[in-house]
Design an enzyme around this catalytic site. Sequence first.
Site: not given
Length: 346
Positions: A44, A47
């Site tokens: 995450t 990202h």
Amino acid sequence: MKGTMRAIVKPERSPGAKLEYVPIPSISDNEVLIQVKATSICGTDVHIYAWDEWSQSRVNPPYVFGHEFAGIVVEKGKNVTNVDVGDHVSAETHIVCGECPQCLTGQAHICADTQIIGVDRDGCFAEYVALPAENMWKNDPELPFDVASVQEPFGNGVHTVLAGDVAGKTVAVIGCGPIGVMAVGVAKACGASQVIAFDLNEYRLDLAKKMGATSVVNSSTEDPLEVVNSLTNGHGVDVVCEMSGHPVAMNQGFKMVTNGGRVSILSLPVRPVEIDVTNDIVFKGITVQGITGRKMYHTWQQVSGLLRSGQVDVKPMITHHFPLEEFEKGFNLMIEGKCGKVVLHP
């Protein structure tokens, strides 16, 4: 505590991040301040660092990101009774409302009003982080900080694998990023007869071997379905743990699972995926599960038990350590896929 601290900040709506000095967070009466000793990089976080479509729609810079960590409580609010200054802790990163139907029926991990640290509010890529005391998980002081920092993602792997029975069953783990590699170790420790790991990256397939995979398959050079047919006498695998998020790999997972089997999906495809529902779900009578986070706090108890018993050793997949100021090296390794888990030390 007053003053400033070093932190990795997502400063604007564009790729990258910066190391900056920001104020040490203040705490409320129900919060604790933790000195971060180790913080690991999650997919995450990559990202957010790369500023892809998902992060553009979800996060609002500027803010401090990061959500996996271990540290020591250095200050607590006047209402806090469950932890003390000096305790070694990690944190459940989902901050939930405690009032919705899900929270009130033991399903707080899917609270509709969840806030995630490092995504919806300031996170732990810093020297200090402030969090609600109810989110604290006390660690054994003997547990190394780097190992303690990966309990949160380890919990994702535990939740995915143990969402159903695996003892004596064949388990396919599709996608050998850090959580997939840890899922391999969990499946093996919990009695799977075979654990078949799939990826395109030989480095990560090698990590899967070290974590206990009985077979590894490079999907770029071998046909995953042919391999599964060969290893299972044509029956297919009992359990698929989908960690890749790739449409082709996901479809292969639905085709390789046996009739009446289970597909547990932790991955987050960036776009809608087309699945043959009629033939690969309905006629096969399979169970499909979406997996989010960790069951609060059942999964944490499982994680703690697996680590304490030594049945799962996560150290082989912690491959790199960097000081906080060298965070870019860690992110680049993650993007290139040339690492397992990368741990930063403030």
